[in-house]
Scaffold this motif. Sequence first.
Motif, PDB file in Angstrom:
ATOM      1  N   PHE A 223      -5.547  14.322  -1.477  1.00 23.36           N
ATOM      2  CA  PHE A 223      -4.677  13.309  -1.809  1.00 23.36           C
ATOM      3  C   PHE A 223      -3.123  13.929  -2.252  1.00 23.36           C
ATOM      4  O   PHE A 223      -3.260  14.655  -3.007  1.00 23.36           O
ATOM      5  CB  PHE A 223      -5.162  12.441  -3.156  1.00 23.36           C
TER       6      PHE A 223
ATOM      7  N   VAL B  42       0.407   3.661   0.481  1.00 27.44           N
ATOM      8  CA  VAL B  42      -0.662   4.727   0.821  1.00 27.44           C
ATOM      9  C   VAL B  42      -0.737   4.630   2.234  1.00 27.44           C
ATOM     10  O   VAL B  42      -0.607   3.593   3.002  1.00 27.44           O
ATOM     11  CB  VAL B  42      -2.057   4.468   0.279  1.00 27.44           C
TER      12      VAL B  42
ATOM     13  N   VAL C 265      -3.460   7.026   5.489  1.00 28.65           N
ATOM     14  CA  VAL C 265      -4.439   7.914   5.886  1.00 28.65           C
ATOM     15  C   VAL C 265      -3.693   8.616   6.987  1.00 28.65           C
ATOM     16  O   VAL C 265      -3.099   8.220   7.999  1.00 28.65           O
ATOM     17  CB  VAL C 265      -5.755   7.701   6.297  1.00 28.65           C
TER      18      VAL C 265
ATOM     19  N   ASP D  82      -4.734  11.166   2.069  1.00 31.04           N
ATOM     20  CA  ASP D  82      -3.826  10.033   1.801  1.00 31.04           C
ATOM     21  C   ASP D  82      -2.667  10.489   1.360  1.00 31.04           C
ATOM     22  O   ASP D  82      -2.493  11.490   0.679  1.00 31.04           O
ATOM     23  CB  ASP D  82      -4.403   9.393   0.363  1.00 31.04           C
TER      24      ASP D  82
ATOM     25  N   LEU E  26       0.357   9.368  -0.652  1.00 33.61           N
ATOM     26  CA  LEU E  26       0.105   8.176  -1.744  1.00 33.61           C
ATOM     27  C   LEU E  26       1.337   8.490  -2.763  1.00 33.61           C
ATOM     28  O   LEU E  26       1.840   9.371  -3.253  1.00 33.61           O
ATOM     29  CB  LEU E  26      -0.984   8.371  -2.526  1.00 33.61           C
TER      30      LEU E  26
END
Length: 129
Positions: free
Chosen positions: A79, A111, A113, A123, A125
């Motif tokens: 992340f 977000v 991917v 991700d 984010l």
Amino acid sequence: MRRIALVTLVVDDYDEAIRHYTDALGFHLAEDTPRPDGSRWVVVEPGTGGGTGLLLARAKNEEQRGRVGDQTGGRVGFFLHTDDFARDHLRMLAAGVTFLEEPRHEPYGSVAVFQDLYGNRWDLLQPAG
């Protein structure tokens, strides 16, 4: 105080991985030190220190090579937080990063991917608030 300092990411090639993480993803190379056994201690970080870095470890055998790109069983396993989603999304697209979906805006933030060089899912984010 306790924190996770490094997470190992198994890669095929040190230099190829360094280029991807620094050029395409915007990380910086924090350390690249040769080791007596011929391996290298390679750390990349998304920020300027204080957060969790990635230890890029070259696969040493067939079992490890089989894990390159699939260290989390196909799930998002990493992340990458940003303070400017639009800026980083556009920069990463321009650098050839593969996004697996269009950006979406969830209650927890913006977000999308993406895959790294080896297929690991991440991700990008920007947390809400």
